[in-house]
Design an enzyme around this catalytic site. Sequence first.
Site, PDB file in Angstrom:
ATOM      1  CG  HIS A 133       8.761  65.163 -50.005  1.00 34.75           C
ATOM      2  ND1 HIS A 133       8.464  65.589 -51.283  1.00 34.75           N
ATOM      3  CD2 HIS A 133       7.690  64.444 -49.583  1.00 34.75           C
ATOM      4  CE1 HIS A 133       7.263  65.159 -51.619  1.00 34.75           C
ATOM      5  NE2 HIS A 133       6.776  64.442 -50.611  1.00 34.75           N
ATOM      6  NE  ARG A 201      13.393  53.118 -23.996  1.00 30.59           N
ATOM      7  CZ  ARG A 201      13.305  52.265 -22.998  1.00 30.59           C
ATOM      8  NH1 ARG A 201      14.322  51.440 -22.744  1.00 30.59           N
ATOM      9  NH2 ARG A 201      12.218  52.207 -22.244  1.00 30.59           N
ATOM     10  CE  LYS A 204      12.146  40.473 -22.878  1.00 29.89           C
ATOM     11  NZ  LYS A 204      11.280  39.774 -21.895  1.00 29.89           N
TER      12      LYS A 204
END
Length: 208
Positions: A133, A201, A204
């Site tokens: 949408h 995020r 390592k």
Amino acid sequence: MHIFSEEHLTLHPAKIISALINRISLICENTLSTLRIQSNKVTHGNNLKVTGLIYISNQGTIKIGNNVTINSSLLANPISSNRCSFATTSSGSILISDNVGLSGVTLYSAEKIEIGENSYIGAGVKILDTDFHSLSHSERFLQNDNNIQSKEIIISKNCFIGTEAIILKGVKIGSNAVIAAGSVVVTNVPENEIWGGVPARYLKKNTL
């Protein structure tokens, strides 16, 4: 085809009946999935293994490579609460490369979703290359909600996407990357890295 293994012979009769019912149900579901693949004009390579019932709506293009395994049943993967769902709009395409494994995965493409070879897509993962949408509340209430953003998703080879992760439009995930369970990926992930969280995020390097 053997319905029972040797260990089934030591089970209580009620458990044998339950196992028989589950096995017959699975055979019926696999047959229906095969029919759905054929009727929806999905092309696939050799040695496609499907367990359970897949939902398919193919208005665009769906291509499946060789040696692909699709688990779409609790009997195939006990942590997968969903069946596999593959859907494309008329402008969308899904490409699943060789040696890919998927369990209870939702793929919805209005642009392009590509999954590279040797990648595993965990139970309940959603890969969605469109917003569905408009982001504008006024446009969403119009009869024709046409300002919908879509952008291709590329998952490179040897990736592992953990259970219940969500991959959103425009994301490219590099080779050998790992996405932690439950993550929401909204930006590109470089190769050989492990990402996780909401939004995902860098955690390592993947040195394995």
